[in-house]
Design a protein around this motif. Sequence first.
Motif, PDB file in Angstrom:
ATOM      1  N   LYS A 158       1.666   2.320  10.065  1.00  0.00           N
ATOM      2  CA  LYS A 158       1.210   3.310  11.038  1.00  0.00           C
ATOM      3  C   LYS A 158       1.234   2.756  12.454  1.00  0.00           C
ATOM      4  N   CYS A 179       0.821  -1.207   0.000  1.00  0.00           N
ATOM      5  CA  CYS A 179       0.000   0.000   0.000  1.00  0.00           C
ATOM      6  C   CYS A 179       0.859   1.263   0.000  1.00  0.00           C
ATOM      7  N   GLU A 180       0.365   2.280  -0.674  1.00  0.00           N
ATOM      8  CA  GLU A 180       1.036   3.579  -0.623  1.00  0.00           C
ATOM      9  C   GLU A 180       0.822   4.217   0.748  1.00  0.00           C
ATOM     10  N   ASP A 181      -0.332   3.905   1.366  1.00  0.00           N
ATOM     11  CA  ASP A 181      -0.632   4.453   2.687  1.00  0.00           C
ATOM     12  C   ASP A 181      -0.952   3.283   3.611  1.00  0.00           C
ATOM     13  N   THR A 188      -6.109   2.640   1.419  1.00  0.00           N
ATOM     14  CA  THR A 188      -4.731   2.200   1.574  1.00  0.00           C
ATOM     15  C   THR A 188      -3.920   2.401   0.295  1.00  0.00           C
ATOM     16  N   SER A 189      -4.561   2.704  -0.810  1.00  0.00           N
ATOM     17  CA  SER A 189      -3.923   2.858  -2.124  1.00  0.00           C
ATOM     18  C   SER A 189      -2.969   1.717  -2.453  1.00  0.00           C
TER      19      SER A 189
END
Lengths: 239, 49, 457
Positions: free
Chosen positions: A81, A74-76, A229-230
């Motif tokens: 996190k 995912c990019e995000d 989540t890209s």
Amino acid sequence: MAKWSMVIDLDKCVACQGCSIACRFENNTPVVSPEEAALGRSILWNEVFPLRSEGEAAIASAQAKFLTRPCMHCEDPPCIKVCPVGATYKDDEGIVRQNYARCIGCRFCTVACPYGVRYFNWYEPSWEEGMDTHLNPDRVAGRGDLEGPAIRPKGVVEKCTFCIHRHHKAIARAEAEGREFRNSDYTPACVQTCTAKARFFGDFDDPNSTVSRLSQSRRAFRLLDEAGTSPKVIYLHEG
Amino acid sequence: MDLGNLISSLFLSPGPGGVIVILVMGGAATVYFFLTRWIIAGGKDEDNH
Amino acid sequence: MRQAQVYHPDNQYEEAILDPIKPPINARDLLLWGGLLVVMGIGVAAYVRQFILGLGVTGMNRPVYWGVYITNFVFFIGLAHSGTFISAILRLSGAEFRKPLARAAEALTLFSLPFGVASIMIDMGRPDRVMNVILYGRFESPLLWDFTAVSLYLFSSVVFFYLSLLPDIALCRDRLEDVPSWQRSMYRILALGWKGHPEQFHRLERVMDGMAIFMTMLVVTVHTVVSWVFGMTIQPVWHSALIGPFFLLGAIFSGTAAVVIVLAILRKAYHLEDVLPVGLFNSLRKLLIVFSLGWLYMMIAEHLTLYYGNIPEEMEVFWQRFTGDFSIMFWVMTFAVFVVPILIFIFRGKNSIAWMVTASVLINIGMWLERYVVIIPTETRPRLLYELVQGSYTPTWTEWAITASLFAGMFLLYSIFTRFFPVVPLWETAETLEPETAFPEKRQRGFRGARRRRLGG
Ligand code: SF4
Ligand code: SF4
């Protein structure tokens, strides 16, 4: 800087599970006993799932559907996190990596990843006789981290890394041959092995790469796009 | 690097989190230590007269 | 004459409160402690085995990566909210009835928190790497929020508890002449030279009031942050703004119920019937009725929103709770936390300690189940995998043994504490803090009856 991305054409996929097996041997994934597997503890970085078919017509046509699923990189990524120690992190080229040497085994990332692609080492990894002498000796160099195919200790999390060690090897080889590194030098094992040539890998930022072009297809979609989540793994619908 | 980036990197990168924990705990320890001393010291001056 | 060197507040119940501390350690104590140690021993053995072999000895799997240990973590942190609620929040609101039970409640906080922390350590795959959290801590992770909040809470509770204990330790130091010398030195050291000067009491009260505000903020923060470990992920049903308030309410609910149990045991075991009158239980009963209704409200708010919204992945979890694998637990929980206790409170609870204890035990069992039912069903139906893989989870004996040993450890610490320190605050329940006589040693016992104040109103 490349942005590595994968396209999986579900129309071509024959669900042979070749990618799963290739991944297993490439990345030294531990083997678990059938009892453990029944508990849901098998480790398959790239898993092929049968999809539930709904409706009489689907059953009558006997058309099974499958979904093969690596890490979405995912990019995000929600997994990064939540990691309290930075054991999982995204590198400059967008690959979400896992450092076995730092992971404290809290399993927060496994819970946070919406795709269930993270696996935990419940026991010390083990292989059957004979197999244990044929493990992939490749290692990821740098910073003393334990990554990629390195044998992991018990109690840490592991996941698909887009065969990060192959990336490093490709760069080293290009260097040894005294030439520029080309994006086509680097291919993950699952892409290389895919029987139906359903997988494509390349630089998403390069508008001429296969992955960029395929991502524009009308069949293109991403898993759980709504989760924000890209994912960098793009699927192509069947049909 | 601008200020916003700096601050967010304090929260995102591995390392500073531990410092924050230590600062919070250390701060609390200091405050509690002096509070306790202050309480115990109550009425000392009178006794000495 | 000038003011006395050491002054202790005049408490009519001093005898009764100090009585449990006076006798030397006897066979009964040793039997109790030994029994608890045996239970703990089994848990320790189970843990050592888990440490050597790996977390595989538990029932956890994929996708149920968190199980009983995390449930215990949430539960113990919840229990810990009892003390702070009673001594800080009720202190701020000026509820006088809290005074005799403040310490018993705070001790519960103090002795359950470490086991909450231990639960996290037990759950870790690599407990040997716990220092990584300091070395490489990332504050973006809710686990770091937890780490900070819970450590600060534990630390502050110790200080808060200790400060309120100070005058009584000094009293023990001066009054208990027959105890072994090591015990006397312990009191001497811990009393920090407390003299009981009015100015000391004055400052103590001021600090306690100030800390009460801080502790109230902490208590809200801690349990909300605990819930955010779940709420910050995007897993169905966990990812809800309600999870924080719901956890907080549940925490105070189970904590207050636990205080009822502890008080009843202390009252019986140490003959504190006069000091802890039934009136106290009646006050707690009112609080518990409010909390049960609050719990019902949260329950309805959560599930009605889920049901009405009808989002597919959330409905999977919803049905797991109502009719699926967790339905038995869910309904037992509903009856144990709400239905039965509220009936008991309304129709039987008044003036009856036995009924109050029954209800409180049910509430605590139910709250443990509630934590379980909040945490596990979501994991069995995670966002993507619910259509691919469906998880299930059965805890193993290792997990139960370790859970039992955590509870045993809490009881052990508690019972040891009550044998060495007065479990009812002597100075806070004293009639007055002002020194009236020059020689407190020669207090005139005859005057006491006239000043007797009703406790537990
Ligand atoms: S798919 Fe899961 S593990 Fe992979 S990057 Fe996204 S959140 Fe992380
Ligand atoms: S299990 Fe390891 S990688 Fe995952 S969040 Fe915990 S420390 Fe990070």
